[in-house]
Scaffold this active site. Structure first.
Site, PDB file in Angstrom:
ATOM      1  N   GLU A 219      -2.530  -6.507   7.429  1.00  0.00           N
ATOM      2  CA  GLU A 219      -1.262  -6.206   8.088  1.00  0.00           C
ATOM      3  C   GLU A 219      -1.039  -7.133   9.287  1.00  0.00           C
ATOM      4  OE1 GLU A 219       1.716  -5.390   8.338  1.00  0.00           O
ATOM      5  OE2 GLU A 219       1.727  -3.189   8.297  1.00  0.00           O
TER       6      GLU A 219
ATOM      7  N   HIS B 201       0.826  -1.210   0.000  1.00  0.00           N
ATOM      8  CA  HIS B 201       0.000   0.000   0.000  1.00  0.00           C
ATOM      9  C   HIS B 201       0.865   1.267   0.000  1.00  0.00           C
ATOM     10  CE1 HIS B 201       0.960   1.000   4.182  1.00  0.00           C
ATOM     11  NE2 HIS B 201       0.836  -0.303   4.436  1.00  0.00           N
TER      12      HIS B 201
END
Length: 298
Positions: free
Chosen positions: A154, A71
């Site tokens: 994550e 990201h």
């Protein structure tokens, strides 16, 4: 058609793991020496359009490319204190992060051109926003095939995070070993991420088998997730894992099918301010920063 493509990855983790045990073949061995020693081959364990014959007679396809993207820059990258009041999964991209993702979209479009593509995206806000910006190269996310998968999220560092306590935890992690250090209060270790990425990989194999018409698979995820995915994919040792740098924001790792039929990491692409720089190999840490287990060998 869109329903069937997306639904291929919609089974629960339990059913996915159970199906993997029941129908997925084991890893192929390159020769009898590897089979006897248990040494796994390097590279991906699939071939397409030539199909690799497995020991039980099954075959496993793989696409033309598998592309991993981290990201863009997020609010948490600029302000560590934000985690005290905002959930990690709710952090947004910064303006710079959005620009990075737009640039990554252009780089990705240059790579895949008019070929078919499907995206698998971490459900965290910053990774979804990265995907939205990338998809603008195709006219918007409504014009591409995509789905979320929470296994691409994550590494969990706990819930709301006390900034000073987190600094102490990260110092402690260095001494303990970052791959195995599990963050307290519900957090994960990198090894935990490795396990759930392995589960996702089995689902990915099944999706390839169901959709051989798709040329390109793109994963939009996070730094530790990408690193552990590559560790699992290429059977890296712990030392090899520690030797590599994590991906930069919106860096692309491009795995392409070789003439031998294996998906290999051909190059990475870094994106910043509209510039795309292609690198022949993944960045490594300086020798003095690489961790070794210093094991006895004789």
């Amino acid at each position: 058609e869109l329903f069937w493509i997306v639904s291929g990855l919609s089974l629960g983790a339990f059913l996915g793991s159970l199906c993997a045990l029941l129908v997925l073949p084991g890893l192929p061995w390159q020769n009898e020496a590897e089979k006897s020693t248990g040494v796994c081959p390097r590279g991906a364990v699939c071939m397409y359009p030539q199909l690799e014959q497995m020991e039980n007679g099954n075959v496993r396809p793989c696409p033309k490319r598998l592309i991993l993207i981290r990201h863009g820059e997020s609010e948490g990258n600029l302000d560590q204190n934000i985690y005290e009041s905002t959930a990690d999964n709710s952090l947004h991209l910064t303006e710079r992060g959005w620009s990075q993702a737009l640039s990554a979209g252009m780089a990705l479009q240059d790579i895949v051109s008019n070929e078919s593509v499907i995206f698998f995206v971490s459900p965290y806000v910053r990774s979804r926003e990265t995907f939205h910006a990338i998809a603008k190269a195709w006219g918007g996310y409504e014009r591409v095939f995509w789905t979320e998968d929470p296994r691409l999220r994550e590494q969990d560092f706990g819930n709301f995070q006390d900034a000073e306590k987190m600094k102490r935890n990260k110092i402690e992690r260095v001494g303990f070993g970052s791959f195995y250090y599990r963050f307290p209060d519900g957090g994960e270790s990198s090894a935990d991420v490795y396990d759930r990425v392995s589960s996702f990989m089995e689902s990915l194999y099944r999706h390839w088998e169901s959709h051989p018409e798709l040329d390109n698979y793109v994963l939009v995820a996070h730094s530790i997730t990408v690193s552990t995915f590559l560790m699992r994919w290429f059977k890296y040792s712990e030392e090899e894992y520690y030797s590599y740098e994590h991906f930069q924001h919106c860096e692309l790792g491009v795995l392409e099918r070789s003439e031998a039929g294996r998906l290999e990491l051909k190059y990475t692409v870094t994106t910043e301010e509209g510039r795309h720089v292609r690198h022949g190999e993944r960045s490594r840490k300086p020798e003095q920063e690489r961790k070794s287990r210093n094991m006895r060998v004789e």
